[in-house]
Structure formats: structure tokens, C-alpha cells
Design a protein around this motif. Structure first.
Motif: not given
Length: 116
Positions: A80-94
Motif C-alpha cells: 500500500i505504501e509503495t503504491a501510494r508513493r507511485g513506485d510502479h516497479a517496486s510495487m510490481q516486484q513486491q
């Protein structure tokens, strides 16, 4: 509910004053919706939609928190926190690392339905 399930969901049972019937009933109410929400989450992540990912992951976290407050629910908060930061690549990896554990937890919750 068998002993292995009681051990697996011991923290949840503590939160419910040891009421195994209630836990199993809650599993019946949550599991079908949770599978649908997981599908929506997968779609949001695949589309790179950070806003939808954050909202849907939060919804799934709420559904699963009755049964589990540690991993993988903690990782949902991180997603959730990664998505809120707008970090697409990390979001998908997580999410790719998290998805199998979410599926396993849903399978374990689903197994409780037979006792409802």
C-alpha cells in the motif's frame, strides 16, 4: 477445526475469545470476497495502477486482518505504501513475491469453511 488449524490461527482465536465457530463462520463470509479482491489487486498491479493497487490492497488487508496480523498482511501494508508513493516497479516486484503467500493464506482460511 483441527489442531493444526487452531495452532495456525491461534492469534485470531485469541482476538475472538477462543470462539472457533465464529472464526469458521467469518471464514465463510470472507473467503469468496477475498479471492475476488485478490483478483482485482492482481489486475491493478498488472496495469500499473498505483491508486487502485493502494485501495484494493487496503481492502484485502482489512479482510485478512481478522485471521492474520503478521506476514503476509504486514507486506500488504508495505505494498500500500509503495503504491501510494507511485513506485510502479517496486510495487510490481513486491506483489509478485507476496501473491503466493496471500494465496496460501486464503487457502488456509478457505479450509476453515468446512467447520462453519
Amino acid at each position: 477445526m483441527n489442531e493444526q488449524q487452531k495452532n495456525r490461527f491461534s492469534a485470531a482465536l485469541q482476538r475472538l475469545a477462543g470462539d472457533t465457530d465464529l472464526l469458521c463462520c467469518m471464514a465463510s463470509m470472507v473467503v469468496s470476497d477475498a479471492h475476488e479482491v485478490l483478483g482485482k489487486l492482481t489486475h491493478a498491479v498488472d496495469q500499473g495502477d498505483t491508486a487502485a493497487t493502494a485501495v484494493t490492497a487496503h481492502q484485502l488487508k482489512g479482510m485478512l486482518s481478522t485471521f492474520e496480523t503478521d506476514s503476509p498482511v504486514i507486506e500488504l501494508q508495505e505494498l500500500i505504501e509503495t503504491a501510494r508513493r507511485g513506485d510502479h516497479a517496486s510495487m510490481q516486484q513486491q506483489f509478485r513475491l507476496l501473491e503466493p503467500r496471500l494465496t496460501d493464506l486464503l487457502d488456509e482460511i478457505s479450509a476453515l469453511q468446512e467447520y462453519a
